[in-house]
Design an enzyme around this catalytic site. Structure first.
Site, PDB file in Angstrom:
ATOM      1  N   PRO A 130       0.796  -1.232   0.000  1.00 59.76           N
ATOM      2  CA  PRO A 130       0.000   0.000   0.000  1.00 59.76           C
ATOM      3  C   PRO A 130       0.827   1.279   0.000  1.00 59.76           C
ATOM      4  O   PRO A 130       0.430   2.271  -0.608  1.00 59.76           O
ATOM      5  CB  PRO A 130      -0.832  -0.137   1.275  1.00 59.76           C
ATOM      6  CG  PRO A 130      -1.018  -1.609   1.435  1.00 59.76           C
ATOM      7  CD  PRO A 130       0.279  -2.215   0.976  1.00 59.76           C
ATOM      8  N   GLY A 133       5.912   1.220  -3.736  1.00 63.69           N
ATOM      9  CA  GLY A 133       5.816   0.808  -5.126  1.00 63.69           C
ATOM     10  C   GLY A 133       7.192   0.545  -5.695  1.00 63.69           C
ATOM     11  O   GLY A 133       7.813  -0.475  -5.427  1.00 63.69           O
ATOM     12  N   SER A 134       7.706   1.508  -6.442  1.00 65.60           N
ATOM     13  CA  SER A 134       9.027   1.351  -7.050  1.00 65.60           C
ATOM     14  C   SER A 134      10.133   1.265  -6.001  1.00 65.60           C
ATOM     15  O   SER A 134      11.167   0.635  -6.227  1.00 65.60           O
ATOM     16  CB  SER A 134       9.305   2.519  -7.997  1.00 65.60           C
ATOM     17  OG  SER A 134       8.356   2.543  -9.044  1.00 65.60           O
ATOM     18  N   ILE A 159      -0.965  -7.040  -7.154  1.00 64.71           N
ATOM     19  CA  ILE A 159      -0.205  -8.258  -7.417  1.00 64.71           C
ATOM     20  C   ILE A 159      -0.837  -9.015  -8.583  1.00 64.71           C
ATOM     21  O   ILE A 159      -1.950  -9.540  -8.476  1.00 64.71           O
ATOM     22  CB  ILE A 159      -0.148  -9.152  -6.169  1.00 64.71           C
ATOM     23  CG1 ILE A 159       0.425  -8.363  -4.978  1.00 64.71           C
ATOM     24  CG2 ILE A 159       0.677 -10.408  -6.454  1.00 64.71           C
ATOM     25  CD1 ILE A 159       1.790  -7.743  -5.228  1.00 64.71           C
ATOM     26  N   THR A 160      -0.143  -9.077  -9.707  1.00 64.05           N
ATOM     27  CA  THR A 160      -0.641  -9.796 -10.877  1.00 64.05           C
ATOM     28  C   THR A 160      -0.753 -11.282 -10.567  1.00 64.05           C
ATOM     29  O   THR A 160       0.181 -11.891 -10.043  1.00 64.05           O
ATOM     30  CB  THR A 160       0.301  -9.585 -12.074  1.00 64.05           C
ATOM     31  OG1 THR A 160       0.454  -8.191 -12.314  1.00 64.05           O
ATOM     32  CG2 THR A 160      -0.257 -10.248 -13.319  1.00 64.05           C
ATOM     33  N   GLU A 247      13.171  -9.353 -15.912  1.00 67.91           N
ATOM     34  CA  GLU A 247      11.761  -9.036 -16.165  1.00 67.91           C
ATOM     35  C   GLU A 247      11.605  -7.847 -17.098  1.00 67.91           C
ATOM     36  O   GLU A 247      10.739  -7.827 -17.981  1.00 67.91           O
ATOM     37  CB  GLU A 247      11.079  -8.730 -14.827  1.00 67.91           C
ATOM     38  CG  GLU A 247       9.696  -8.150 -14.923  1.00 67.91           C
ATOM     39  CD  GLU A 247       9.212  -7.585 -13.595  1.00 67.91           C
ATOM     40  OE1 GLU A 247       8.278  -6.763 -13.604  1.00 67.91           O
ATOM     41  OE2 GLU A 247       9.776  -7.953 -12.542  1.00 67.91           O
ATOM     42  N   ARG A 248      12.453  -6.850 -16.934  1.00 64.92           N
ATOM     43  CA  ARG A 248      12.317  -5.614 -17.715  1.00 64.92           C
ATOM     44  C   ARG A 248      12.517  -5.851 -19.204  1.00 64.92           C
ATOM     45  O   ARG A 248      11.946  -5.143 -20.038  1.00 64.92           O
ATOM     46  CB  ARG A 248      13.307  -4.577 -17.180  1.00 64.92           C
ATOM     47  CG  ARG A 248      12.858  -3.999 -15.844  1.00 64.92           C
ATOM     48  CD  ARG A 248      13.957  -3.279 -15.110  1.00 64.92           C
ATOM     49  NE  ARG A 248      13.476  -2.728 -13.840  1.00 64.92           N
ATOM     50  CZ  ARG A 248      14.213  -2.590 -12.760  1.00 64.92           C
ATOM     51  NH1 ARG A 248      15.501  -2.966 -12.779  1.00 64.92           N
ATOM     52  NH2 ARG A 248      13.714  -2.083 -11.648  1.00 64.92           N
TER      53      ARG A 248
END
Length: 281
Positions: A130, A133-134, A159-160, A247-248
């Site tokens: 919450p 983030g980054s 969360i995917t 991932e990027r």
């Protein structure tokens, strides 16, 4: 011929493009309109059966060791047809799978990675919170050890695959309170679906991502076996940075795929739209 891709990579590109157009495209409407995750789950299972989830992972565990270029090719072609689907695939086989691949024990790879490669199970990664983030180093979810278990408390947001995942690669702070040193005190764990104290608060409704599930998760005294810890205690920040780097590259492939689809749709429309007795292109 291509000066950028090898013969094998071009063959992979053709195979996944054909799969996307013939198998996925007819299901896009169902993916976007359905309230169920079953269509994406079934497609991921089919991707596994056809070997498309193997490209990043070791042959010892059912992978093909095709590499990052192969994964990026798959990301591009699937995203061109349905981005929500590839986001779910990426979260499962990449975001959850790569920490296991790079840092997991043989037993962890057999138990968790192999079913992900086969498409039989769905994975996710638990980083965002919450208030975080980054800046992943600022996370507040905590885990402390009691004997052969860790007790985890905290929240994860956006969360995917969160509500659908069988396994979540969860990151938590393991240095004792009041000390918080995320870069030297973060640890990675595999949290399994159904563990007591793990609940789904809600799934978010996000534009263009109706087919996948992006979730808010809560962990209240979740008891995780120490054998589910990935790498050593307090080594999690390095695990996380390693995963994010690979991932990027795949996310870049997704971006190319979505842009390609938009361009091709616009180009096709320009040959069909007639104004002042001529095509608009």
């Amino acid at each position: 011929m291509s000066v950028f891709l090898s013969k094998e990579e071009l063959e992979l590109k053709g195979e996944i493009k054909q799969f996307a157009e013939e198998y996925v495209a007819p299901k896009v409407g169902e993916i976007e309109k359905s309230k169920s995750y079953d269509t994406i789950r079934n497609i991921i299972h089919e991707l596994g059966k056809r070997g498309f989830l193997r490209v990043l992972h070791p042959k010892e565990y059912g992978g093909s060791e095709f590499g990052v270029i192969g994964d990026t090719i798959i990301a591009e072609e699937l995203s061109a047809v349905n981005f929500a689907l590839d986001l779910s695939r990426l979260a499962s086989i990449h975001l959850c799978g790569m920490p296991l691949h790079r840092f997991g024990t043989h037993e962890q790879k057999e138990k968790f990675l192999v079913p992900l490669i086969k498409g039989e199970k769905i994975g996710a990664i638990g980083i965002t919170e919450p208030d975080v983030g980054s800046d992943a180093a600022g996370m507040k979810t905590r885990a402390h050890r009691e004997g052969d278990y860790y007790i985890i408390n905290g929240e994860k947001r956006f969360i995917t695959n969160g509500s659908q995942a069988d396994y979540i690669c969860l990151f938590a702070i393991t240095t004792p309170l009041p000390i918080t040193r995320p870069k030297t005190g973060m640890t990675a764990f595999i949290v399994e679906k159904g563990m007591k104290g793990f609940t789904v608060e809600k799934d978010y409704e996000l534009m263009g991502l109706n087919g996948t599930r992006i979730s808010h998760l809560r962990f209240e005294n979740v008891t995780v076996p120490a054998e589910n810890r990935i790498a050593e205690e307090n080594y999690g920040f390095k695990v996380l940075m390693d995963e994010l780097n690979s991932e990027r590259v795949a996310i870049a492939g997704q971006g190319v795929g979505v842009a390609k689809a938009a361009f091709e749709t616009a180009l096709r429309y320009s040959t069909e739209r007639v104004q002042f007795d001529r095509e608009i292109r």
